[in-house]
Design an enzyme around this catalytic site. Structure first.
Site, short mmCIF file in Angstrom:
data_model
loop_
_atom_site.label_atom_id
_atom_site.label_comp_id
_atom_site.label_asym_id
_atom_site.label_seq_id
_atom_site.Cartn_x
_atom_site.Cartn_y
_atom_site.Cartn_z
N SER A 1 31.12 38.34 37.52
CA SER A 1 32.19 38.77 36.35
C SER A 1 33.35 37.39 36.33
O SER A 1 33.22 36.53 36.99
CB SER A 1 33.13 39.91 37.13
OG SER A 1 33.87 39.30 38.04
N ASP A 2 34.01 37.73 35.25
CA ASP A 2 35.08 36.68 35.04
C ASP A 2 36.28 37.24 36.03
O ASP A 2 36.15 38.39 36.71
CB ASP A 2 35.66 36.93 33.77
CG ASP A 2 36.53 35.41 33.33
OD1 ASP A 2 36.85 34.69 34.25
OD2 ASP A 2 36.38 35.18 32.30
N PHE A 3 37.23 36.51 36.22
CA PHE A 3 38.42 36.72 37.14
C PHE A 3 38.83 38.04 37.15
O PHE A 3 39.73 38.08 36.28
CB PHE A 3 39.30 35.58 36.90
CG PHE A 3 40.44 35.47 38.12
CD1 PHE A 3 40.25 34.30 38.86
CD2 PHE A 3 41.43 36.39 38.18
CE1 PHE A 3 41.51 33.93 39.89
CE2 PHE A 3 42.26 36.12 39.11
CZ PHE A 3 42.24 34.95 39.93
N GLY A 4 38.75 38.88 38.19
CA GLY A 4 39.12 40.20 38.19
C GLY A 4 38.62 41.17 37.12
O GLY A 4 39.33 42.26 37.23
N ALA A 5 37.57 40.81 36.63
CA ALA A 5 37.15 41.65 35.58
C ALA A 5 36.61 42.80 36.03
O ALA A 5 36.82 44.03 35.35
CB ALA A 5 36.19 41.11 34.47
#
Length: 720
Positions: free
Chosen positions: A265-269
């Protein structure tokens, strides 16, 4: 390890250990020496010691001794001795910084990009990193988006070539990644560059046909080059966030495109599925992301808090977690981490490799090739004896590395002032203004400097604080104080040269009348200032070409070369009302895709096709003679465009299909030949079949995307 050994290791793992392999936390949680603010956002949450103990990968920290220490402490606590993966954003260099990717695109040289990414990989690997979050393969048409600086522009073909070159440069070409290479992670899957309004983290809405035809090619090229990881996008695709989109990740990515690597995932997605409104809580967010195909949860606690209980309560099939963990273990195995958790890293190796003089020399070469001469009214190059007033907020500024140069040494970067004063004996400096604010005292100093010299060199632009993630802009003009400097310079009657340092296409309509020459320098990297002076002085003849259009006004966005045909196209030269047009500006951008000037001129003649009719078998050839009609040696990027005149769906007015760079001495002529294959004519139809249309095609060969009708070639595709 063999595949059987990996399976045995997986079988031995507890649920907590499996969940740990699927979580990634920032380096601040592993080392007290690290900044507690991650580079891509601030998320405050309590990470428990057991989560860190069991975690599988670390984000955004580098340094040989530091990472060896983190790995050593981790292995002491790991029951099964599973090493950590270290990942970071090594976008346009590790410590040796090359131009931002938008500038790299302007080289039109995939082989050069592969070479520099090899250097990036060597430096990053020597500092203990295993994975780089590159390439960004998003096709971008909106320069308001802060992350445009991380893209290579608005064209599917170029984006595909650069994405594949980046993967090859970072990883090498073998399935097992050598110790002096790192794994690549293509991002952001998918279509993040189409964020509405150019606003980061915003909605994307497009048809599947448009997704396949324009946006997927670059991701697909990275996959075909063997990329090891795919990062999900923050945006929605068909109203479903990419991080929870099983149609996108399982059906398309893993099924149709046959990707068997790690999805992160992207950051915190994963956590953001809650504010997106598709998950009620962490447990539902974790369930949806894992079932959709996300293997690693970057910087959220959704997996860490919820996966174990979801399995215990039979709310999720345990095979989903086993598949994800196995992919992570396989990646670690391909990196050789089970045999050597430190992958040959040592302080001595890092000190030998990072910032090597040959790397810096390449950085200067790449910067020279990336710069685009947008305007030149016979004032460049500048003779060494010319007296120069160097003025502007970028004149003595070390902010040349760009937003994603997180390991670069800004304090060691040569400024333009230092480089200019080394080349030009008669050079004086005045700052003139702050980057974004007027300063009366600085302005008085600049006016005084303007009176003392023959030529005025203005160093203008936007800092890295105005570009990159989370830095979208509603207006992309230069600050008024910089425009004032340019106006005052023009009023002196002396030649005005603008060196422009920025990370996106800008609206230069207000600046352009005040400048006799404009050199687009981008954020050019560690040796960028030296490259600027090499071009200004004529030691290097500029050859860069834009890979993204520069608009005439923010309100013209999006403006791009391969737009679709309309039912009321504006006739050339017409100002009539009832056509697709603006009433206050031309439809065309200020500087178009593929545009870039040289210190010489090139003539195109004898354009020809091998046949006026073609059945699609074999190869159709296009030839053109290119002549250097100037007085200095130069490089020209010859571009081939094709238009499908009548399609099953509306087709673009032109599409780039090939290009070649030729080097010509004064008076020299070379014949450039392109090969047109049948696949160049194919596209996704309304039923999503990939096919061509019989009928007429127009062929344009030119030095930019601006193609004259009188130089058009035509052929007919005839199907038996």
């Amino acid at each position: 390890m063999t595949e059987e050994q990996l399976q045995a290791l997986l079988h031995e793992m507890t649920t907590a250990e499996k969940v740990g392999q699927l979580t990634q936390f920032a380096g601040a949680f592993y080392s007290e020496q690290e900044d507690s603010t991650p580079v891509t956002g601030r998320i405050e949450f309590p990470v428990e010691e057991d989560m860190i103990k069991e975690s599988g990968s670390v984000l955004g920290v580098a340094g040989a001794m530091k990472l060896m220490g983190i790995q050593r402490e981790h292995l002491k606590k790991s029951r099964l001795g599973i090493p950590l993966l270290f990942m970071a954003d090594v976008i346009n260099g590790f410590e040796t910084i090359f131009p931002i990717p938008l500038g790299l695109g302007a080289t039109w040289d995939p082989a050069l990009i592969e070479e520099l990414q090899t250097i990036s990989a060597k430096e990053a690997a020597s500092a203990g990193l295993h994975i780089s979050f590159a390439p960004m393969a998003d096709l971008v048409r909106d320069p308001r988006w802060g992350r445009v600086m991380e893209s290579t522009g608005e064209d599917p073909l170029l984006n595909s070539l650069f994405a594949a070159a980046t993967v090859r440069g970072l990883q090498g070409k073998d399935s097992l990644i050598a110790n002096d290479r790192v794994g690549a992670c293509v991002k952001h899957f998918a279509a993040y560059g189409l964020a509405e309004g150019g606003r980061d983290y915003n909605t994307v809405d497009l048809s599947e046909r448009e997704l396949r035809d324009k946006h997927l090619p670059a991701y697909k090229a990275a996959l075909e080059a063997g990329v090891k990881l795919v990062m999900t996008a923050f945006n929605t695709v068909d109203s479903i966030p990419a991080t929870a989109n099983s149609t996108l990740l399982r059906d398309l990515l893993r099924g149709e495109l046959q990707f068997d690597g790690v999805v992160i995932s992207d950051f915190g997605a994963v956590q953001e599925l809650i504010p997106h409104g598709v998950a009620e809580n962490e447990a539902e967010a974790a369930k949806k992301a894992l079932e959709a195909g996300v293997d690693i949860d970057m910087m959220s606690l959704s997996y860490a808090h919820s996966l174990a209980s979801l399995i215990d309560e039979h709310m999720i099939d345990s095979t989903f977690i086993d598949e994800a963990v196995l992919r992570v273990l396989q990646l670690k195995n391909e990196l050789g981490l089970f045999e050597d958790p430190y992958r040959g890293v040592s302080l001595e190796k890092e000190q030998t490799v990072v910032g090597h003089p040959s790397h810096l020399a390449l950085a200067q070469t790449v910067a020279e090739k990336s710069m685009v001469l947008l305007k030149n009214e016979n004032v460049l190059p500048l003779d060494k004896q010319t007296s120069v007033a160097l003025i502007g907020p970028y004149a003595d500024n070390q902010d040349l590395l760009g937003e994603w140069s997180i390991f670069g040494k800004t304090d060691q970067t040569t400024t333009l002032r230092q480089a200019v004063q080394k080349q030009y004996t008669h050079a004086i400096y005045a700052k003139g203004s702050q980057l974004y604010e007027r300063d009366e005292e600085l302005l008085k100093e600049a006016i005084a400097a303007m009176e003392q010299t023959d030529c005025l060199l203005l160093a203008l632009g936007e800092g890295k604080d105005r570009s990159g993630e989370g830095r979208s802009r509603s207006s992309i003009t230069l600050a008024p104080c910089q425009i004032e400097l340019a106006r005052l310079a023009k009023e002196t009657g002396k030649p005005v040269i603008v060196a422009l340092f920025n990370a996106r296409p800008l609206d230069l309509t207000e600046l352009e009348p005040y400048a006799d020459a404009i050199l687009e320098c981008w954020h050019p990297g560690s040796e960028g200032a030296k490259a600027v002076v090499a071009i200004l002085s004529g030691k290097v003849n500029p050859s860069g070409k834009l890979t993204m259009s520069f608009p005439r006004a923010t309100g013209q966005i999006p403006v791009y070369y391969n737009a679709y045909q309309t039912g009321r196209p504006l006739p050339p030269g017409s100002n009539e009302r009832f056509f697709s047009r603006y009433i206050d500006i031309p439809n065309e951008p200020l500087y178009p895709f593929g545009f870039g000037l040289s210190y010489t001129s090139f003539g195109y003649s004898n354009r020809s096709l091998s046949s006026a009719k073609w059945d699609g078998s074999g190869i159709l050839t296009v030839s053109v003679d290119i002549t250097n009609i100037g007085e200095v040696k130069g490089d020209e990027i010859v571009q081939l465009y094709i238009q499908d005149v009548v399609g099953e769906v509306v087709r673009p007015v032109k599409e780039l299909k090939s290009f070649q760079k030729v080097s010509l001495s004064p008076g020299e002529t070379k014949t450039v030949t392109f090969e047109i294959s049948h696949d160049m004519l194919q596209y996704y139809h309304s039923d999503l079949t990939f096919a061509s249309d019989p009928g007429q095609f127009r062929v344009y060969v030119n030095g930019s995307s601006v193609c004259e009708e009188e130089n058009t070639l035509t052929f007919s595709l005839v199907k038996s």
